[in-house]
Design a protein around this motif. Structure first.
Motif: not given
Length: 472
Positions: A110, A114-115, A118, A145
């Motif tokens: 995750s 998510k990074s 971003d 994140t």
């Protein structure tokens, strides 16, 4: 010959002493309050072990001129070592320096996803309204994140303040991978075939990091520099007239000694320098010393009856559920002098002078370290044989939001005093590496010619110092 008195025997102090003597520019006396040179970058003996004050490395980005001198001074004892650390990220261990394959295999899925989102949406992010801060700069560049799961909790432990209360310069000078592109470059720099020279490696002296300062001091002494250990400065008397000498009073085991010099070069904290001046600075300058502060550090050493605790040189702990920030095992950096069947691990715990960590008993901090390691999934293999705690009152400068006017007031006053130079990590309130401190020393010596210090040339060097970025 011109006389230069240097306050502080860390890398900046002994580095300047050697260069001044090699270039025959001045007679030099170095005053160091400790019993060894090196300061926070020094080494010491404990229970037969040779240990450092925390985790230290000499980075390949060191200027060639300085690296050549260090190689000349240390010879074969300067070891070229691979970096082999790891970060505890959301309960998982990820190699540090970051490696693409390791991130794919071990980082929380995750977090990676998510990074990546971003990074892809960075062009769409807008800077938060209001003045910039450590938090706003990193949030805008790296995304929520990485900030939430790594940098922000680490910052709270490291500097004892919320990221929004820290100045933006803290992000720019302390976070080298401050954008997704820079982070990607760091990761790709570890890929075979794409590695830049020195990537994923560091230099370390056989016998401890303090060997660097010790080698400079030894060479300077052989050329006539006077290195005085165990001398605490108690008063600094400014010249009473043009051309009059500086006078510095010290206290030591044998009593008190006064020193005179044409130039005073100080590497001690600039706040302490200002408070010791006689006559005293104006009230607004003394008030400015209260507007900047340093983060203290408790270094907790545990001696274990095992050959090796882990294979890693350093562990990083950004999360708030662990009180330590970094753990190092000095023998893994390349030391030879290690008692058989024993090793020592060192934990770094940022704190404030007088708080619960700073005042805790050594045994209590030893138990705290054992608890944190067990919580992190790397419990002690055996009970600790012994515990030792070293306390550093000025480990890191803290760049709080709004600190600039105080520092500018203080720096402007000190810089305006003729034949006084405040430099080095503590003297310029700079969170720098050892090679940066040595660069300041070399620059200072370059500015001295025929007994006169070239202030305009020094200002040029200072603009370069402002671009320094700390390397982990």
């Amino acid at each position: 010959m011109t006389r230069v008195l240097v306050l502080g025997g860390g890398p900046a102090g002994v580095g300047a002493a050697l260069r001044l003597r090699e270039e025959k520019k001045a007679d030099v006396v170095v005053l160091e309050r400790g019993n060894a040179v090196g300061g926070n970058a020094g080494s010491f003996e404990w229970n037969g072990h040779r240990l450092d004050f925390g985790s230290h490395r000499l980075h390949p980005s060191c200027k060639p001129r300085i690296m050549d001198d260090i190689r000349r001074l240390l010879g074969d004892d300067l070891l070229d070592r691979p970096r082999h650390g790891r970060i505890r990220l959301l309960g998982r261990w990820v190699h540090f320096p970051l490696k693409a394959a390791d991130l794919a295999l071990h980082a929380p899925p995750s977090f990676v996803v998510k990074s990546a989102i971003d990074a892809a949406t960075k062009p769409l992010r807008r800077a938060a309204p209001g003045p910039e801060s450590f938090a706003s700069v990193l949030q805008a560049s790296l995304g929520p994140t990485i900030c939430r799961d790594f940098y922000f909790p680490y910052a709270r432990k490291m500097w004892g303040a919320d990221p929004s209360a820290l100045a933006a310069v803290q992000a720019r000078r302390r976070v080298s991978a401050s954008t997704p592109l820079k982070l990607l470059k760091k990761i790709l720099s570890q890929v075979p075939g794409l590695k830049a020279p020195g990537a994923g490696r560091f230099f370390y002296p056989r016998g401890g990091f303090g060997r660097i300062s010790e080698a400079y001091a030894k060479a300077a002494g052989e050329l006539g520099a006077d290195i005085r250990l165990g001398h605490s400065v108690t008063r600094i008397e400014k010249p009473r007239a043009a051309g009059a000498p500086w006078r510095v009073k010290t206290r030591h085991a044998g009593g008190e000694t006064d020193f005179e010099a044409d130039h005073l070069w100080s590497t001690i904290p600039v706040t302490l320098l200002a408070r010791m001046l006689d006559p005293a600075p104006p009230g607004d300058v003394l008030d400015a010393t209260k507007g900047i502060s340093y983060r203290a550090m408790a270094l907790v050493y545990l001696e274990l009856d095992v050959d090796q605790f882990t294979e890693f040189d350093a562990h990083y702990f950004p999360a708030a559920d662990v009180r330590i920030t970094r753990l190092s095992e000095t023998r893994n950096y390349g030391l030879v002098k290690v008692p058989a069947g024993r090793t020592v691990i060192c934990a770094e715990i940022p704190c404030a002078i007088g708080d619960a960590i700073w005042t805790a008993k050594d045994e209590d901090l030893g138990r705290l370290l054992a608890e944190d390691l067990a919580h992190s999934g790397i419990p002690l293999p055996v009970p600790a044989r012994a515990v030792h705690v070293a306390r550093l009152p000025q480990a890191y400068p803290i760049y709080m939001t709004g600190y600039e006017p105080s520092l500018e007031k203080l720096d402007g006053y000190v810089s305006g005093i003729e034949r006084l130079l405040s430099y080095g990590r503590q003297g310029l309130f700079a969170h720098d590496n050892t090679h940066h401190a040595l660069a300041m020393a070399y620059a200072a010596v370059d500015c001295l010619a025929d007994g006169r210090f070239d202030v305009a040339k020094w200002d040029e060097h200072r603009r370069e110092f402002a671009t320094h970025v700390v390397e982990d």
